[in-house]
Design an enzyme around this catalytic site. Structure first.
Site, PDB file in Angstrom:
ATOM      1  N   GLY A  16      41.638  32.865  35.516  1.00 15.66           N
ATOM      2  CA  GLY A  16      41.820  32.423  36.559  1.00 15.66           C
ATOM      3  C   GLY A  16      40.322  31.933  36.933  1.00 15.66           C
ATOM      4  CD  GLU A  44      32.728  52.649  31.489  1.00 16.59           C
ATOM      5  OE1 GLU A  44      32.861  53.454  32.352  1.00 16.59           O
ATOM      6  OE2 GLU A  44      31.851  52.931  30.441  1.00 16.59           O
ATOM      7  CG  ASP A  73      31.898  42.086  39.898  1.00 17.69           C
ATOM      8  OD1 ASP A  73      32.685  42.324  38.996  1.00 17.69           O
ATOM      9  OD2 ASP A  73      31.762  42.862  40.779  1.00 17.69           O
ATOM     10  NE  ARG A 187      35.340  33.294  41.101  1.00 15.07           N
ATOM     11  CZ  ARG A 187      36.583  33.732  41.593  1.00 15.07           C
ATOM     12  NH1 ARG A 187      37.474  32.673  42.085  1.00 15.07           N
ATOM     13  NH2 ARG A 187      36.677  34.823  41.690  1.00 15.07           N
TER      14      ARG A 187
HETATM   15  P1  IMP Z   1      36.168  41.047  38.475  1.00 15.77           P
HETATM   16  O1  IMP Z   1      36.825  40.365  37.307  1.00 15.77           O
HETATM   17  O2  IMP Z   1      35.797  42.358  38.054  1.00 15.77           O
HETATM   18  O3  IMP Z   1      35.152  40.192  39.197  1.00 15.77           O
HETATM   19  O4  IMP Z   1      37.375  41.305  39.411  1.00 15.77           O
HETATM   20  C1  IMP Z   1      37.760  40.178  40.290  1.00 15.77           C
HETATM   21  C2  IMP Z   1      39.230  40.438  40.864  1.00 15.77           C
HETATM   22  O5  IMP Z   1      39.162  40.147  42.110  1.00 15.77           O
HETATM   23  C3  IMP Z   1      40.354  39.704  40.147  1.00 15.77           C
HETATM   24  O6  IMP Z   1      40.914  40.311  39.192  1.00 15.77           O
HETATM   25  C4  IMP Z   1      41.129  39.651  41.410  1.00 15.77           C
HETATM   26  O7  IMP Z   1      41.956  40.582  41.534  1.00 15.77           O
HETATM   27  C5  IMP Z   1      40.264  39.689  42.759  1.00 15.77           C
HETATM   28  N1  IMP Z   1      39.873  37.978  43.025  1.00 15.77           N
HETATM   29  C6  IMP Z   1      38.578  37.809  42.803  1.00 15.77           C
HETATM   30  N2  IMP Z   1      38.402  36.526  43.196  1.00 15.77           N
HETATM   31  C7  IMP Z   1      39.684  36.071  43.843  1.00 15.77           C
HETATM   32  C8  IMP Z   1      40.387  34.738  43.991  1.00 15.77           C
HETATM   33  O8  IMP Z   1      39.730  33.881  44.042  1.00 15.77           O
HETATM   34  N3  IMP Z   1      41.631  34.800  44.165  1.00 15.77           N
HETATM   35  C9  IMP Z   1      42.348  36.031  44.242  1.00 15.77           C
HETATM   36  N4  IMP Z   1      41.991  36.951  43.960  1.00 15.77           N
HETATM   37  C10 IMP Z   1      40.518  37.212  43.307  1.00 15.77           C
END
Ligand code: IMP
Length: 203
Positions: A16, A44, A73, A187
């Site tokens: 995504g 990690e 992140d 984002r």
């Molecule tokens: P990361 O990959 O550790 O940064 O985790 C990001 C998580 O935050 C994603 O797996 C989603 O669950 C949530 N997230 C971040 N950005 C979005 C977005 O634009 N839409 C919906 N969920 C998001």
């Protein structure tokens, strides 16, 4: 915009995010390579904040590939839950949990408190490292305010999008098309701010 040309590794395995970041960077003189192309193993996420984890991820990808790296992140913070799930958004319902499991757990936690329309904010920190040991990471951030609705709606996006209501548009973020979401999302904001800083850095 005088941005660094050539290959940049994108330190994410989340399809995504990759889609959204690819669209945000399209048209630039950057060859964006997902880290999966180099079989970069997951790192990690041991940081206590979005910025620490974004630096960890970009550092890891840059070291592994010896290329400049961009990492984001991100996550959602719900005010009434003291900012949870926050940096744990991707693994709220446990390691390897699906988007739907995470979203359902969040709804269950809010239902117990009889919370309707809990205010929430998507957060994103974006980091660019020019080289693996870059001691001066370029850092940008974006925040997107809305609230949580009890019934998921919409099929676009990923993660918590179906339950994130966007008051300015009167729909959930999963009901926005990709281009519209990128214009206003955490984002999109962070990526535009990062590109702005990167262009200043190299000019
Ligand atoms: P990361 O990959 O550790 O940064 O985790 C990001 C998580 O935050 C994603 O797996 C989603 O669950 C949530 N997230 C971040 N950005 C979005 C977005 O634009 N839409 C919906 N969920 C998001």
């Amino acid at each position: 915009m005088a941005l660094p040309a050539g290959k940049v590794v994108l330190a994410s395995g989340n399809p995504g995010k990759l889609k959204e970041m690819g669209a945000l960077l399209s048209g630039l003189d950057i060859e964006l390579c997902p880290q999966s192309l180099f079989a970069v193993p997951d790192v990690e996420e041991t940081g206590q904040s979005f910025v620490e984890n974004a630096i960890l991820k970009s550092r890891h990808a840059a070291r592994y590939t010896n290329l400049p790296a961009i990492a984001d992140d991100s996550g959602i913070q719900v005010d009434v839950l003291s900012g949870a799930p926050g940096i744990y958004s991707a693994r709220y319902a446990g390691a390897g949990a699906s988007d739907n499991e995470n979203l359902r757990l969040l709804l269950a936690r809010l239902a117990v408190r009889e919370e309707v329309q809990a205010t929430a904010c998507f957060q994103c920190v974006m980091v660019f490292l020019r080289y693996p040991d870059d001691a001066m990471p370029v850092i940008a951030q974006g925040s997107w305010h809305g609230y949580i609705v009890a019934e998921p709606r919409g099929d676009n996006g990923f993660g918590y999008d179906p339950i994130f209501y966007v008051p300015t548009h009167g729909c959930t973020s999963a009901e926005l098309d990709a281009e519209e979401k990128n214009k206003i999302s955490h984002r999109g904001q962070a990526m535009r701010a990062l590109l702005e800083k990167m262009s200043v850095m190299v000019s």
